[in-house]
Design a protein around this motif. Structure first.
Motif, PDB file in Angstrom:
ATOM      1  N   HIS A   1     -11.781   2.667   7.524  1.00  0.00           N
ATOM      2  CA  HIS A   1     -11.240   1.675   6.599  1.00  0.00           C
ATOM      3  C   HIS A   1     -10.357   2.307   5.537  1.00  0.00           C
ATOM      4  N   VAL A   2     -10.820   3.435   5.011  1.00  0.00           N
ATOM      5  CA  VAL A   2     -10.049   4.118   3.969  1.00  0.00           C
ATOM      6  C   VAL A   2      -8.709   4.585   4.536  1.00  0.00           C
ATOM      7  N   THR A   3      -8.745   5.139   5.742  1.00  0.00           N
ATOM      8  CA  THR A   3      -7.524   5.603   6.403  1.00  0.00           C
ATOM      9  C   THR A   3      -6.550   4.451   6.620  1.00  0.00           C
ATOM     10  N   LEU A   4      -7.068   3.344   7.127  1.00  0.00           N
ATOM     11  CA  LEU A   4      -6.217   2.185   7.397  1.00  0.00           C
ATOM     12  C   LEU A   4      -5.642   1.614   6.101  1.00  0.00           C
ATOM     13  N   GLU A   5      -6.475   1.575   5.076  1.00  0.00           N
ATOM     14  CA  GLU A   5      -6.015   1.059   3.784  1.00  0.00           C
ATOM     15  C   GLU A   5      -4.859   1.900   3.244  1.00  0.00           C
ATOM     16  N   LYS A   6      -5.002   3.207   3.286  1.00  0.00           N
ATOM     17  CA  LYS A   6      -3.951   4.098   2.778  1.00  0.00           C
ATOM     18  C   LYS A   6      -2.643   3.904   3.549  1.00  0.00           C
ATOM     19  N   MET A   7      -2.736   3.791   4.858  1.00  0.00           N
ATOM     20  CA  MET A   7      -1.525   3.591   5.651  1.00  0.00           C
ATOM     21  C   MET A   7      -0.870   2.251   5.329  1.00  0.00           C
ATOM     22  N   SER A   8      -1.693   1.234   5.107  1.00  0.00           N
ATOM     23  CA  SER A   8      -1.137  -0.101   4.838  1.00  0.00           C
ATOM     24  C   SER A   8      -0.404  -0.148   3.501  1.00  0.00           C
TER      25      SER A   8
ATOM     26  N   GLN B   1      16.103  -9.571   3.734  1.00  0.00           N
ATOM     27  CA  GLN B   1      16.863  -8.675   2.876  1.00  0.00           C
ATOM     28  C   GLN B   1      16.055  -7.488   2.382  1.00  0.00           C
ATOM     29  N   TYR B   2      14.776  -7.422   2.722  1.00  0.00           N
ATOM     30  CA  TYR B   2      13.935  -6.352   2.192  1.00  0.00           C
ATOM     31  C   TYR B   2      12.800  -6.049   3.172  1.00  0.00           C
ATOM     32  N   ASP B   3      12.291  -4.815   3.072  1.00  0.00           N
ATOM     33  CA  ASP B   3      11.128  -4.427   3.858  1.00  0.00           C
ATOM     34  C   ASP B   3       9.860  -5.029   3.235  1.00  0.00           C
ATOM     35  N   THR B   4       8.820  -5.096   4.045  1.00  0.00           N
ATOM     36  CA  THR B   4       7.538  -5.614   3.558  1.00  0.00           C
ATOM     37  C   THR B   4       6.428  -4.635   3.919  1.00  0.00           C
ATOM     38  N   LYS B   5       5.208  -4.983   3.541  1.00  0.00           N
ATOM     39  CA  LYS B   5       4.040  -4.187   3.906  1.00  0.00           C
ATOM     40  C   LYS B   5       2.945  -5.112   4.435  1.00  0.00           C
ATOM     41  N   TRP B   6       2.123  -4.548   5.307  1.00  0.00           N
ATOM     42  CA  TRP B   6       0.959  -5.263   5.821  1.00  0.00           C
ATOM     43  C   TRP B   6      -0.254  -4.771   5.033  1.00  0.00           C
ATOM     44  N   PHE B   7      -0.852  -5.654   4.251  1.00  0.00           N
ATOM     45  CA  PHE B   7      -1.907  -5.308   3.293  1.00  0.00           C
ATOM     46  C   PHE B   7      -3.269  -5.379   3.973  1.00  0.00           C
ATOM     47  N   TYR B   8      -3.914  -4.217   4.158  1.00  0.00           N
ATOM     48  CA  TYR B   8      -5.269  -4.212   4.731  1.00  0.00           C
ATOM     49  C   TYR B   8      -6.291  -4.279   3.611  1.00  0.00           C
TER      50      TYR B   8
ATOM     51  N   ASP C   1      -7.794  11.968  14.576  1.00  0.00           N
ATOM     52  CA  ASP C   1      -6.334  12.089  14.457  1.00  0.00           C
ATOM     53  C   ASP C   1      -5.594  11.003  15.232  1.00  0.00           C
ATOM     54  N   ASP C   2      -6.312  10.299  16.110  1.00  0.00           N
ATOM     55  CA  ASP C   2      -5.674   9.199  16.848  1.00  0.00           C
ATOM     56  C   ASP C   2      -5.342   8.025  15.927  1.00  0.00           C
ATOM     57  N   PHE C   3      -5.995   7.992  14.757  1.00  0.00           N
ATOM     58  CA  PHE C   3      -5.759   6.892  13.821  1.00  0.00           C
ATOM     59  C   PHE C   3      -4.693   7.330  12.820  1.00  0.00           C
ATOM     60  N   ASN C   4      -3.458   7.204  13.285  1.00  0.00           N
ATOM     61  CA  ASN C   4      -2.316   7.728  12.539  1.00  0.00           C
ATOM     62  C   ASN C   4      -1.267   6.628  12.355  1.00  0.00           C
ATOM     63  N   ASP C   5      -0.078   7.011  11.932  1.00  0.00           N
ATOM     64  CA  ASP C   5       0.982   6.019  11.678  1.00  0.00           C
ATOM     65  C   ASP C   5       1.336   5.223  12.935  1.00  0.00           C
ATOM     66  N   LEU C   6       1.365   5.914  14.082  1.00  0.00           N
ATOM     67  CA  LEU C   6       1.680   5.218  15.335  1.00  0.00           C
ATOM     68  C   LEU C   6       0.611   4.166  15.628  1.00  0.00           C
ATOM     69  N   TYR C   7      -0.663   4.543  15.431  1.00  0.00           N
ATOM     70  CA  TYR C   7      -1.764   3.590  15.634  1.00  0.00           C
ATOM     71  C   TYR C   7      -1.588   2.374  14.730  1.00  0.00           C
ATOM     72  N   PHE C   8      -1.254   2.605  13.473  1.00  0.00           N
ATOM     73  CA  PHE C   8      -1.104   1.500  12.521  1.00  0.00           C
ATOM     74  C   PHE C   8       0.009   0.546  12.968  1.00  0.00           C
ATOM     75  N   LYS C   9       1.141   1.103  13.406  1.00  0.00           N
ATOM     76  CA  LYS C   9       2.257   0.255  13.834  1.00  0.00           C
ATOM     77  C   LYS C   9       1.897  -0.526  15.102  1.00  0.00           C
ATOM     78  N   GLU C  10       1.163   0.099  16.009  1.00  0.00           N
ATOM     79  CA  GLU C  10       0.707  -0.603  17.215  1.00  0.00           C
ATOM     80  C   GLU C  10      -0.238  -1.735  16.832  1.00  0.00           C
ATOM     81  N   LEU C  11      -1.143  -1.425  15.915  1.00  0.00           N
ATOM     82  CA  LEU C  11      -2.108  -2.419  15.469  1.00  0.00           C
ATOM     83  C   LEU C  11      -1.399  -3.621  14.856  1.00  0.00           C
ATOM     84  N   VAL C  12      -0.440  -3.368  13.996  1.00  0.00           N
ATOM     85  CA  VAL C  12       0.314  -4.458  13.380  1.00  0.00           C
ATOM     86  C   VAL C  12       1.086  -5.242  14.448  1.00  0.00           C
TER      87      VAL C  12
END
Length: 719
Positions: free
Chosen positions: A367-374, A386-393, A468-479
């Motif tokens: 959860h902490v890892t996912l929160e930080k990435m989000s 017109q702007y980027d957004t974020k997915w808030f976990y 280490d599998d829970f990384n930026d690529l994982y987060f983007k796939e999840l989203v």
């Protein structure tokens, strides 16, 4: 945030949902939104939409949805009044009486009338009537719940009904109101569970204080609570009385223990001797004349089966609890550390039980890892944006709302532009998305703790294998999977066949599972191109057309006349339903190949992402260690040596030499990056020892706690 502002925000939120799901009634969208919070809070276990309004020869009836709790066997029937009016209005007692009367009339007609003949077959309302009749023999309480965006004068949530309205066919009825004020409380904080023991036995419960336990964080008490009192409290609050991890465990096992019930019947005077008792926590306590008279946020962390069995023995078996007493170890924890400490008390209290690590998923580092990435990763603007957004976990309840509470109007607008409500991710949503893709639609259909627990088992296993599998690529796939999940919800809502309502969530999870299954079957050497979805923040047109086909197939199969279970919602919870559904000649459209990439390419991307995460983690570890003063390492070494803890913790001479280097004021000259990494590993190993952790805390070097480190200023800076 004032209640009027919250009300306007809620109205706007529902209107946005209406624009996306134009065919879904606003009242249903309102209920879906509110019940998500109630499920997260443990007040409801699931929510099944089943709108019906009509009139029999005798009375007017209405229902909007239901939720059945299998642990405490409570059937909740839900009715709503949604105004869609930006002006906050107040409900009168007369209006509330009328609304509850319609809901109770529905219950009466469902159980005692011929409503099942009058409501169209294969509709959610018809299924609800059949479920009510089927579950009547085991139902212990009906809870009639009224939800509204209006305000109630005097905030009278415990509806005072006449004696004739307090039961149905001998089963007690409880009334509950969720107006805009109560919804605001639940969404932004939590609704406290308060126990006034004077209401139950007139004097409270006797106790002995564990006076030798000295701590600023908590107090300990040994108590004896009458079995009747414990059963009364459980009857009122149900499974909400059980700490979340215990509730998760009991949702997948037998909540009632036959041995306990047998003892209550045959040897009640020996119950205290035979039973291990319960362990409980609270955040506030009041004591009068040697008795505990009040507890706030009472949670049973061990002894859920004992509690449920006492209640069942009295209700179902009609056994007396007059001579039953239960020992209780009570820990009263300060509110500001309750979220951190209480789950740990639950974990250690259940170390001898079958409760697994998966049951304690809410405290997992995932959860902490996912929160930080989000908070860190920006999602690309959609076409025309017109702007980027974020997915808030939301790692902890209320984070999303609390992040906005102190913001000025202009800053709140900026926050919502960057963190749109539709990009707010809860644990329940996360579990549903994951389990749908991993072809477990029958678990998603069960909802609540059962669904989350299944997801947690996967995470616990995979994290142990390689975090280490829970990384930026994982987060983007999840989203990307969440985007698929959301887009399928929208397209189903606008299909003609879905206008009967109710089964849309089931069709969605089954359709996504079908997509995942057919991709594996037809394209075993390929995977979905998640990057394509991530870059566009929506699914491609070919996938829209494909999901329309799959969702219609899911609906036809779920509602097929030859299904083995008449109740469609119950049928969707069966693995056999999934086995039948995937046994199909249905094939994916040829153009689907255009949105796939090879598994070889995919594995290469995953390996690159793992290495990037390892590199980033190493940098963070080095910075963290470098920021700790020489005195910190000196005190740690002193504690190890004075208390002869070196050998016990497998601290080698090489480890000691590295720590000695860190003690030097000018250590930067002597320690290289590899040794900083080694220092980080040594520290993590040592802080697994509770004695070391305690002594370091006493010395003023507190264990680092994972907080939501993204306060208001940091949100604003990110715009």
């Amino acid at each position: 945030m004032e209640i009027t502002e919250f009300h306007k925000d809620l109205i706007e939120e529902i209107r946005v949902g209406t624009n996306v799901n134009s065919s879904t009634p606003t009242t249903e969208l309102f209920l879906i939104d509110i019940t998500e919070d109630l499920i997260e809070d443990g007040i409801l276990s699931t929510f099944e939409s089943s709108f019906y309004e009509g009139e029999t020869k005798r009375k007017r009836i209405r229902v909007d949805g239901s939720s059945y709790n299998e642990i405490d066997q409570t059937m909740c029937l839900i009715i709503a009044k949604y105004t869609d009016d930006e002006e906050l209005k107040t409900l009168t007692k007369t209006e509330i009486d009328t609304i509850f009367k319609k809901l109770k009339n529905f219950l009466d007609e469902a159980l005692n009338g011929k409503l099942y003949h009058e409501i169209e077959e294969s509709t959610p309302a018809n299924d609800l009537v059949k479920t009510l009749r089927r579950l009547e023999p085991e139902t212990r309480k009906y809870k009639l719940m009224f939800m509204t965006d209006m305000a109630i004068s005097d905030r009278v949530y415990e509806y005072k009904s006449s004696d004739s309205e307090k039961e149905m066919n001998g089963i007690p009825i409880e009334y509950s109101i969720y107006d805009i004020n109560r919804i605001y409380t639940i969404r932004n904080q939590y609704e406290p569970l308060e126990i006034d023991f004077n209401e139950y036995n007139g004097i409270g419960i006797p106790y002995i204080k564990a006076s030798d336990v000295i701590s600023d964080d908590y107090q300990c008490f040994l108590c004896v609570i009458p079995g009747k009192t414990l059963a009364d409290i459980y009857d009122k609050f149900g499974s909400r009385l059980l700490e979340g991890n215990v509730r998760s465990y009991l949702s997948t096992t037998r909540a009632v223990n036959r041995g306990i019930i047998q003892t209550i019947n045959k040897e009640p005077e020996r119950f205290f001797a035979y039973n291990n008792g319960i362990a409980a926590t609270a955040t506030d306590i009041q004591i009068e004349d040697g008795y505990i008279t009040y507890l706030a946020d009472l949670q049973i962390v061990n002894g859920g089966q004992t509690t449920a069995s006492l209640s069942t023995a009295r209700f179902r078996n009609k056994y007396s609890l007059n001579n039953i007493y239960v020992q209780m170890k009570l820990t009263v924890v300060k509110q500001n550390i309750a979220e951190e400490i209480i789950p740990k008390i639950s974990r250690y209290s259940n170390s001898q039980n079958k409760i697994t690590e998966a049951d304690f998923f809410s405290n997992h580092p995932y959860h902490v890892t996912l929160e930080k990435m989000s908070r860190r990763i920006h999602a690309p603007a959609k076409e025309g944006g017109q702007y980027d957004t974020k997915w808030f976990y939301e790692r902890a309840r209320g984070q999303y709302s609390n992040a906005q509470v102190r913001l000025k109007t202009v800053d709140k607008k900026k926050f919502l532009l960057t963190h749109p409500k539709k990009q707010h991710i809860t644990k329940g949503k996360l579990a549903a998305v994951h389990n749908s893709w991993y072809q477990l639609p029958y678990f998603v259909s069960k909802g609540g703790d059962t669904n989350v627990k299944k997801f947690s088992e996967w995470v616990s296993e995979k994290w142990e294998q390689n975090s280490d599998d829970f990384n930026d690529l994982y987060f983007k796939e999840l989203v990307s999977k969440i985007i698929l999940y959301n887009d399928v919800e929208s397209l189903i809502a606008n299909q003609e066949w879905a206008q009967t309502g109710g089964y849309k969530p089931k069709c969605r999870t089954y359709a996504i599972s079908l997509l995942s299954y057919l991709l594996e079957e037809e394209y075993p050497k390929y995977v979905l191109d998640y990057e394509l979805i991530w870059k566009n923040q929506e699914i491609p047109e070919i996938l829209v057309r494909q999901m329309e086909v799959l969702s219609k197939y899911a609906f036809d199969t779920l509602t097929s006349e030859d299904r083995e279970v008449i109740d469609i919602n119950e049928w969707a919870k069966k693995e056999k339903c999934w086995n039948i559904m995937k046994n199909t000649d249905l094939e994916l459209m040829e153009e689907i190949r255009d949105i796939l990439i090879s598994k070889t390419e995919y594995e290469d991307l995953k390996e690159i992402a793992r290495k990037e995460k390892q590199s980033e983690d190493t940098k963070e570890s080095i910075i963290d260690i470098q920021n700790k003063p020489a005195e910190y390492w000196g005190k740690l070494l002193e504690i190890l040596q004075k208390n002869e803890l070196l050998e016990e913790n497998n601290v080698t001479q090489k480890d000691v030499k590295i720590i000695l280097k860190a003690v030097k004021p000018d250590r930067m000259k002597y320690i290289d990056n590899e040794e900083y990494v080694q220092l980080s590993r040594i520290e993590k190993k040592l802080f697994n020892d509770p004695e070391i952790k305690k002594k370091m805390n006493e010395a003023g070097y507190y264990e680092k706690r994972e907080e939501d480190a993204y306060e208001k200023d940091q949100y604003i800076e990110s715009y």
